[in-house]
Design a protein around this motif. Structure first.
Motif, PDB file in Angstrom:
ATOM      1  N   PHE A  94       0.848  -1.198   0.000  1.00 18.89           N
ATOM      2  CA  PHE A  94       0.000   0.000   0.000  1.00 18.89           C
ATOM      3  C   PHE A  94       0.878   1.241   0.000  1.00 18.89           C
ATOM      4  O   PHE A  94       1.979   1.225   0.578  1.00 18.89           O
ATOM      5  N   THR A  95       0.359   2.324  -0.548  1.00 22.52           N
ATOM      6  CA  THR A  95       1.035   3.614  -0.422  1.00 22.52           C
ATOM      7  C   THR A  95       0.038   4.669   0.034  1.00 22.52           C
ATOM      8  O   THR A  95      -1.116   4.665  -0.394  1.00 22.52           O
ATOM      9  N   GLY A  96       0.473   5.550   0.892  1.00 23.55           N
ATOM     10  CA  GLY A  96      -0.374   6.647   1.341  1.00 23.55           C
ATOM     11  C   GLY A  96       0.407   7.511   2.309  1.00 23.55           C
ATOM     12  O   GLY A  96       1.424   7.077   2.853  1.00 23.55           O
ATOM     13  N   THR A  97      -0.077   8.717   2.504  1.00 26.46           N
ATOM     14  CA  THR A  97       0.615   9.612   3.426  1.00 26.46           C
ATOM     15  C   THR A  97       0.652   9.015   4.824  1.00 26.46           C
ATOM     16  O   THR A  97       1.689   9.012   5.480  1.00 26.46           O
ATOM     17  N   ALA A  98      -0.499   8.496   5.272  1.00 23.61           N
ATOM     18  CA  ALA A  98      -0.540   7.897   6.611  1.00 23.61           C
ATOM     19  C   ALA A  98       0.156   6.537   6.601  1.00 23.61           C
ATOM     20  O   ALA A  98       0.965   6.231   7.467  1.00 23.61           O
TER      21      ALA A  98
ATOM     22  N   GLU B  32       2.305   5.376   4.448  1.00 20.50           N
ATOM     23  CA  GLU B  32       3.640   5.430   3.827  1.00 20.50           C
ATOM     24  C   GLU B  32       3.764   4.270   2.838  1.00 20.50           C
ATOM     25  O   GLU B  32       2.940   4.166   1.914  1.00 20.50           O
ATOM     26  N   VAL B  33       4.759   3.391   2.973  1.00 18.64           N
ATOM     27  CA  VAL B  33       4.812   2.203   2.101  1.00 18.64           C
ATOM     28  C   VAL B  33       4.655   0.998   3.018  1.00 18.64           C
ATOM     29  O   VAL B  33       5.583   0.636   3.738  1.00 18.64           O
ATOM     30  N   THR B  34       3.454   0.435   3.047  1.00 14.30           N
ATOM     31  CA  THR B  34       3.168  -0.687   3.951  1.00 14.30           C
ATOM     32  C   THR B  34       3.046  -1.980   3.158  1.00 14.30           C
ATOM     33  O   THR B  34       2.143  -2.121   2.327  1.00 14.30           O
ATOM     34  N   PRO B  35       3.945  -2.929   3.399  1.00 18.33           N
ATOM     35  CA  PRO B  35       3.853  -4.204   2.683  1.00 18.33           C
ATOM     36  C   PRO B  35       2.587  -4.973   3.063  1.00 18.33           C
ATOM     37  O   PRO B  35       2.103  -4.872   4.189  1.00 18.33           O
ATOM     38  N   VAL B  36       2.056  -5.721   2.110  1.00 24.37           N
ATOM     39  CA  VAL B  36       0.898  -6.589   2.345  1.00 24.37           C
ATOM     40  C   VAL B  36       1.415  -8.020   2.303  1.00 24.37           C
ATOM     41  O   VAL B  36       2.037  -8.429   1.319  1.00 24.37           O
ATOM     42  N   ARG B  37       1.176  -8.770   3.380  1.00 21.51           N
ATOM     43  CA  ARG B  37       1.761 -10.114   3.402  1.00 21.51           C
ATOM     44  C   ARG B  37       0.750 -11.207   3.089  1.00 21.51           C
ATOM     45  O   ARG B  37       1.121 -12.339   2.768  1.00 21.51           O
ATOM     46  N   SER B  38      -0.560 -10.884   3.195  1.00 26.66           N
ATOM     47  CA  SER B  38      -1.556 -11.859   2.729  1.00 26.66           C
ATOM     48  C   SER B  38      -2.813 -11.120   2.294  1.00 26.66           C
ATOM     49  O   SER B  38      -3.112 -10.028   2.796  1.00 26.66           O
TER      50      SER B  38
ATOM     51  N   ARG C  98      13.745   4.029   0.148  1.00 27.37           N
ATOM     52  CA  ARG C  98      14.052   5.217  -0.650  1.00 27.37           C
ATOM     53  C   ARG C  98      13.087   6.360  -0.307  1.00 27.37           C
ATOM     54  O   ARG C  98      13.490   7.499  -0.099  1.00 27.37           O
ATOM     55  N   LEU C  99      11.807   6.030  -0.241  1.00 29.66           N
ATOM     56  CA  LEU C  99      10.809   7.065   0.031  1.00 29.66           C
ATOM     57  C   LEU C  99      11.020   7.672   1.427  1.00 29.66           C
ATOM     58  O   LEU C  99      11.066   8.898   1.585  1.00 29.66           O
ATOM     59  N   LEU C 100      11.172   6.800   2.417  1.00 29.11           N
ATOM     60  CA  LEU C 100      11.350   7.315   3.780  1.00 29.11           C
ATOM     61  C   LEU C 100      12.698   8.019   3.916  1.00 29.11           C
ATOM     62  O   LEU C 100      12.824   8.996   4.659  1.00 29.11           O
TER      63      LEU C 100
END
Ligand code: PMP
Length: 319
Positions: free
Chosen positions: A256-260, A262-268, A289-291
């Motif tokens: 996922f990407t979003g301001t809140a 950020e870059v959150t991996p999805v594992r399932s 890189r983004l952070l």
């Protein structure tokens, strides 16, 4: 999840600073009944050079665009809102925070025609940690496909970040939580992958980064745009395309990407493990890189950081 009621001393309202407790609205305000608001979500990061707001101009532009779509006249331009944002962060002595500009239709009339109701513009900021819970950025989250679709094009304009749109997002989110997931992914009315309740989505397949193309059902995320830009610069091929639901199940990586978020991996997804279940290398590289850019650790060649001018800039220790 950083969901407790936030608080910081000052809120900016229509050009003035008022105490947090004074920023109340009447129950007869138009927004309370009909969701008549537009808003933004922005992050300010702590950097060696003091607090820096990530992509402030892009967020303010989207804020004013949302207002235009809803025929709301906000009597402040982007320059005035930028200055006020800096002053807000400084006054609240925050080194790192989430910033919420919001314009609401206030008191005036309760008919559906909102134009008789005054528009009030606020800037609020508070401390907000990891949106999808502790460990989300490191380990990833378990998500589901929502039984709720995103709104059809030409129903709710989803390019506008408007309060009412988030009734749909709440249905998605509550259902996901009730079923034991951290978050949901919605399909567009035509059954293709659209976005999360408050995030855009990417998948990786055979080294290519893929994200749903503009479908009239999702918000054009600023983090989505940042990730596309960074990935291209990192030599990762990127495609914006139609994404059938089952592509998520066979992806090597999903995030996922979003301001809140950020870059959150999805594992399932729907209890089907994504890839090998860990955080994939492309997700990790993009997250870092983004952070890195946002925290001022990697050179900002894009002009994405706006350093809050003034005193608090030198008071990084306040946090
Ligand atoms: N989609 C929705 C519905 C959202 O609310 C958000 C958060 N603003 C996003 C996507 C991600 O947008 P951004 O990266 O600009 O925060």
């Amino acid at each position: 999840m950083g969901d407790q009621m936030p608080k910081s001393p000052w809120i900016w309202k229509n050009g003035e600073f008022i105490p947090w407790e004074a920023a109340t609205i009447h129950v007869m305000a138009h927004v309370v009944h009909y969701g008549s608001s537009v808003f933004e979500g922005i992050r300010c990061y702590s950097t060696k050079k003091g607090p820096a707001v990530f992509r402030l101009d892009a967020h303010l532009r989207r804020f004013l665009d949302s207002a235009r779509i809803y025929r709301m006249e906000i009597p402040f331009d982007a320059d005035a809102l930028r200055d006020a944002t800096g002053e807000l962060v400084r006054r609240n002595e925050l080194d790192e925070c989430y910033i919420r500009p919001i314009a609401i239709r206030g008191m005036g009339a309760l008919g559906l025609n909102p134009t008789a109701s005054a528009i009030d513009t606020y800037l609020i900021c508070w401390r907000w940690g990891s949106y999808l819970g502790a460990g989300a950025l490191e380990q990833g989250v378990d998500v589901c496909i929502s039984s709720w679709n995103r709104p059809a094009p030409n129903t709710f304009p989803t390019i506008a970040k408007a309060g009412g749109n988030y009734m749909n997002a709440q249905l998605m989110k509550m259902e996901a939580i009730a079923n034991g997931y951290a978050e949901a992914i919605a399909l567009s009315p035509d059954g293709l992958v659209s976005e999360g309740s408050g995030q855009n989505i990417f998948l990786v397949r055979d080294g290519t980064l893929i994200t749903p193309q503009i479908d009239g059902a999702m918000l054009l995320g600023i983090t989505r745009d940042s990730v596309i830009t960074l990935a291209r610069d990192m030599g990762i091929p990127v495609r914006e395309q139609q994404v059938p639901r089952e592509m998520l199940y066979i992806a090597d990586e999903v995030f996922f990407t979003g301001t809140a978020a950020e870059v959150t991996p999805v594992r399932s997804i729907d209890r089907i493990q994504v890839g090998n279940g860990g955080v994939g290398p492309i997700s990790r590289a993009i997250q870092e890189r983004l952070l890195g850019v946002a925290r001022g650790e990697i050179e900002d060649t894009y002009g994405w950081l706006w350093h809050v001018p003034g005193e608090a800039g030198g008071k990084a220790a306040v946090a």
